[in-house]
Design a protein around this motif. Structure first.
Motif, short mmCIF file in Angstrom:
data_model
loop_
_atom_site.label_atom_id
_atom_site.label_comp_id
_atom_site.label_asym_id
_atom_site.label_seq_id
_atom_site.Cartn_x
_atom_site.Cartn_y
_atom_site.Cartn_z
N ILE A 256 67.36 39.32 39.80
CA ILE A 256 68.56 39.86 40.42
C ILE A 256 68.35 40.87 41.31
CG2 ILE A 256 70.81 40.98 40.31
CD1 ILE A 256 71.13 39.70 37.23
N GLY A 257 67.30 41.82 40.87
CA GLY A 257 66.92 42.96 41.74
C GLY A 257 66.25 44.01 41.15
N TRP A 258 64.93 43.93 41.38
CA TRP A 258 64.03 45.15 41.02
C TRP A 258 63.03 45.29 41.84
CZ3 TRP A 258 63.67 45.16 34.92
CH2 TRP A 258 63.16 46.34 34.50
N PHE A 259 63.34 46.21 42.56
CA PHE A 259 62.51 46.73 44.03
C PHE A 259 61.44 47.44 43.87
CE2 PHE A 259 67.38 46.31 44.29
CZ PHE A 259 67.38 44.96 44.80
N GLY A 260 60.73 47.79 45.19
CA GLY A 260 59.48 48.53 45.27
C GLY A 260 58.54 47.86 44.39
N TRP A 261 57.73 48.53 43.83
CA TRP A 261 56.66 48.10 43.12
C TRP A 261 57.07 48.17 41.68
CZ3 TRP A 261 51.55 46.41 44.20
CH2 TRP A 261 51.29 46.82 45.86
N LEU A 262 58.35 47.36 41.35
CA LEU A 262 58.83 47.34 39.99
C LEU A 262 59.34 48.89 39.62
CD1 LEU A 262 56.84 44.60 38.05
CD2 LEU A 262 58.88 44.49 39.54
N ASP A 263 59.58 49.57 40.50
CA ASP A 263 59.77 50.75 40.10
C ASP A 263 61.53 51.18 40.46
OD1 ASP A 263 59.59 51.23 42.70
OD2 ASP A 263 57.47 52.13 42.63
N ALA A 264 62.01 50.23 40.92
CA ALA A 264 63.55 50.57 41.49
C ALA A 264 64.49 49.51 40.77
CB ALA A 264 63.68 50.72 43.00
N GLU A 265 65.17 49.64 39.85
CA GLU A 265 65.89 48.67 39.33
C GLU A 265 67.51 48.68 40.07
OE1 GLU A 265 66.49 48.39 34.95
OE2 GLU A 265 64.71 49.99 34.78
N SER A 266 68.04 47.63 39.80
CA SER A 266 69.39 47.64 40.51
C SER A 266 70.19 47.90 39.43
CB SER A 266 69.91 45.93 40.31
OG SER A 266 69.21 45.43 41.27
N PRO A 267 71.36 48.87 39.98
CA PRO A 267 72.33 49.55 39.25
C PRO A 267 72.96 48.63 37.98
CG PRO A 267 73.29 49.13 41.32
CD PRO A 267 71.86 48.68 41.43
N PHE A 268 73.90 49.10 37.06
CA PHE A 268 74.65 48.31 36.14
C PHE A 268 75.62 47.29 37.10
CE2 PHE A 268 78.52 47.69 33.74
CZ PHE A 268 77.94 47.14 32.74
N LEU A 269 76.14 47.87 38.14
CA LEU A 269 77.14 47.03 39.05
C LEU A 269 76.67 45.64 39.28
CD1 LEU A 269 79.94 46.66 40.37
CD2 LEU A 269 79.13 48.05 42.33
N THR A 270 75.56 45.90 39.94
CA THR A 270 74.97 44.56 40.66
C THR A 270 74.45 43.62 39.50
OG1 THR A 270 73.91 45.93 42.21
CG2 THR A 270 72.76 43.81 41.65
N VAL A 271 73.97 44.15 38.36
CA VAL A 271 73.62 43.18 37.29
C VAL A 271 74.82 42.76 36.63
CG1 VAL A 271 72.25 43.10 34.96
CG2 VAL A 271 71.30 44.45 36.76
N SER A 272 75.74 43.35 36.25
CA SER A 272 76.83 42.86 35.56
C SER A 272 77.63 41.80 36.30
CB SER A 272 77.71 43.98 35.38
OG SER A 272 78.10 44.70 36.26
N VAL A 273 77.88 42.17 37.60
CA VAL A 273 78.59 41.22 38.82
C VAL A 273 77.84 39.77 38.76
CG1 VAL A 273 79.04 40.93 41.12
CG2 VAL A 273 79.84 42.95 39.86
N TRP A 274 76.36 40.15 39.15
CA TRP A 274 75.66 38.86 39.30
C TRP A 274 75.46 38.05 38.19
CZ3 TRP A 274 74.87 40.00 44.33
CH2 TRP A 274 74.42 39.06 45.03
N SER A 275 75.16 38.82 36.80
CA SER A 275 75.07 37.67 35.72
C SER A 275 76.47 37.24 35.31
CB SER A 275 74.61 38.58 34.70
OG SER A 275 75.44 39.88 34.50
N GLY A 276 77.61 38.01 35.35
CA GLY A 276 78.87 37.34 35.44
C GLY A 276 79.32 36.41 35.93
N THR A 277 78.99 36.45 37.44
CA THR A 277 79.19 35.23 38.38
C THR A 277 78.61 34.09 37.77
OG1 THR A 277 79.85 36.85 40.03
CG2 THR A 277 79.35 34.53 40.53
N ILE A 278 77.41 34.12 37.70
CA ILE A 278 76.48 32.94 37.17
C ILE A 278 76.93 32.36 35.86
CG2 ILE A 278 74.17 32.12 36.57
CD1 ILE A 278 73.13 34.19 38.84
N LEU A 279 77.27 33.25 34.98
CA LEU A 279 77.69 32.95 33.43
C LEU A 279 79.07 32.15 33.77
CD1 LEU A 279 77.00 32.85 30.61
CD2 LEU A 279 78.23 35.16 30.36
N LEU A 280 79.94 32.69 34.42
CA LEU A 280 81.17 32.08 34.97
C LEU A 280 80.92 30.70 35.24
CD1 LEU A 280 84.47 32.07 34.71
CD2 LEU A 280 84.25 32.91 37.25
#
Length: 548
Positions: A334-358
């Motif tokens: 979904i999104g883990w940026f930089g050199w794996l040192d910048a995770e996506s916020p909870f909003l992004t992870v929850s919306v993306w995983s929720g959309t795909i799960l739906l």
């Protein structure tokens, strides 16, 4: 806002060219913003890829083999890198970001300033054995502009190439009779990580975009056969297949896997029509030539690296570790940026995983038995491939797996779920416009949140102020400017699913929910359907009304 988009839909014709143009501009703006707003070299392996691209366009396709000590997956190794002659500032790029690389708390302000110098030195790259096709495509700006600014131009070229492929995937989805669902599938597959990597100098970004197009074209050919679109869809499949084959050695595996799961969910008679078409033979030859060329390159550029083995990393230990880390790998997609040192916020992870799960849950509820098998099998493959792959290679390569490695194949999950749902769902209604607005807006907000959170990491660090003011580091033009640009680009995400009327009158004889407009159409349970339904379809449907 809903009324504005509805008015746009009423005025806008269902035109492939317009949809492609809007999709291309949307993806190019989003990917290009990542290109400009991300510090130089602040993406996985970008120093090696920049050096490789600059060398290839200068005729140094092979370079000289240089054995260098290197830590790979916490295992000491002697790596067979390639040495090329380049201006000395390319050597400086390799260490410019080391002060904050892997250190999310430290902003990018500490990066070393790169001093442009015309002196030529031997610069090594670990990407020297990679197929040169991608590097020819993105390296040419380094011949026109000298100094670090050329890296930004190379990034923008990569973003444009990715946008071309993603726009073609979107217009392919827009050709479905219920196109709003496949278009949601494309947007769900185009995760923030996809756009981030597409905007960097890294072949993985274009590879993911090509995988997304290949999945979309193959599923369209097999699940939604339309004879008048067969030639066009075969061409898109062929182009995406060539890119996958020529960009990385795993391209053939992604092609085989995509076709396999597409065949499981295919419509009766679709394969026969594809095989009969003359364009199929043409593209089969093209793909065979591309495969032969890729294999010839790979076989003539062996890896002579000497890698120590680790007895502590047995197959079962590595497989167990990978299984326990599955959640992390999924979040990296979904999104883990930089050199794996910048995770996506909870909003992004929850919306993306929720959309795909739906999408998955709804497609499992209304799909045929073969559809369910294909969807569950693809989910098992996405979870199982990293476990098996890292288990087999951990003793020699260490624990090196990243979610992005599987993303060219994993993008098929939301696409398969959305296309099954589009084809099999029998229910009618007038909620489509509002539903697409909600989903499109949620994905756009999640994209913006991911971008802003990554930008915050570089400006003030992951523990800095939520609003990065004052900013220790800022991209050219300030972080505020590029946040606004990304927000404006995100409007295109909403428009792609909610702002274009895509209704087509149902065709006669189709009992999958795209059937004739009779007053009552019974849907008889097939041996593998498991359920019998009765579908009521109005005899007259207003223009722009939704059918799902």
């Amino acid at each position: 806002m809903f009324r504005v988009l509805k008015a746009m839909a009423t005025r806008s014709p269902s035109d492939r060219r317009r949809l492609w143009t809007i999709a291309f501009l949307t993806f190019a703006i989003l990917g290009g913003t990542w290109s400009v707003a991300t510090p130089l070299m602040a993406s996985p392996d970008e120093p090696a890829h920049v050096v490789r691209a600059a060398a290839v366009v200068r005729g140094q396709v092979n370079g000289v083999e240089v054995m260098e000590p290197q830590m790979v997956g916490y295992i000491h190794s002697t790596w067979a890198n390639s040495g090329v002659e380049l201006p000395s500032w390319y050597q400086q790029l390799k260490t410019a970001d080391t002060c904050y690389r892997f250190k999310g708390k430290i902003p990018a302000k500490c990066a070393k300033k790169v001093h442009e110098d015309s002196d030529t030195v031997l610069v090594t790259t670990s990407a020297g054995r990679y197929n040169p096709v991608y590097y020819f495509a993105v390296g040419w700006p380094s011949l026109l502009v000298s100094g670090p600014h050329s890296v930004y131009l190379m990034r923008l070229v990569s973003a444009v190439l990715s946008a071309l492929l993603l726009a073609s995937a979107m217009v392919t989805a827009g050709e479905w009779r219920r196109s709003w669902l496949p278009k949601i599938g494309v947007l769900a597959a185009a995760t923030p990580m996809t756009l981030f990597l597409g905007g960097m100098v890294n072949p993985n970004g274009v590879e993911i975009a090509a995988g997304l197009l290949f999945w979309t074209a193959v599923l369209s050919l097999l699940i939604d056969p339309q004879p008048d679109l067969l030639k066009r869809r075969l061409a898109r499949t062929g182009v995406a297949g060539v890119v996958l084959l020529e960009i990385r050695p795993l391209g053939l595996a992604w092609i085989v896997g995509t076709v396999f799961f597409g065949l499981l969910a295919s419509q009766q008679g679709a394969v026969r029509e594809i095989v009969r078409h003359r364009s199929t033979r043409l593209w089969a030859v093209v793909l065979a030539v591309a495969l032969a060329a890729a294999q010839a390159w790979n076989s003539t550029h062996p890896d002579h690296s000497t890698i120590q083995t680790s007895a502590d990393l047995s197959f079962f230990k590595a497989a167990e570790h990978t299984f326990l880390e599955s959640d992390k790998y999924l979040r990296q997609m979904i999104g883990w940026f930089g050199w794996l040192d910048a995770e996506s916020p909870f909003l992004t992870v929850s919306v993306w995983s929720g959309t795909i799960l739906l999408l998955i849950m709804l497609s499992l509820a209304c799909g045929r038995r073969r559809d369910v098998i294909a969807l569950l099998g693809l989910m098992a493959a996405i979870l199982g491939i990293p476990i098996v792959a890292q288990g087999l290679q951990a003793s020699t390569l260490g624990l090196i797996w990243q979610g992005r490695y599987l993303l060219p194949f994993a993008v098929g999950l939301p696409l398969l779920a959305a296309t099954i749902l589009s084809k099999r769902s029998p229910q009618g209604g007038l909620m489509r416009a509002r539903l697409t607005l909600v989903i499109g807006s949620a994905l756009a907000a999640a994209q913006l949140a991911a971008f802003f959170w990554a930008l915050r990491r570089f400006t003030v660090g992951v523990e800095g102020h939520v609003i990065p003011m004052p900013a220790a580091w800022s991209p050219p033009g300030t972080w505020v400017l590029w946040t606004v640009v990304y927000a404006l680009g995100s409007i295109g995400v909403v428009w792609l699913v909610a702002g274009q009327s895509d209704y087509r009158p149902p065709t006669a004889g189709d009992a999958d929910g795209t059937g004739s407009a009779s007053a009552a159409l019974p849907v008889t349970a097939s041996p593998d359907a498991g359920v019998s339904r009765s579908l009521t379809v109005p005899s007259a449907v207003p223009a722009g009304a939704a059918e799902v």
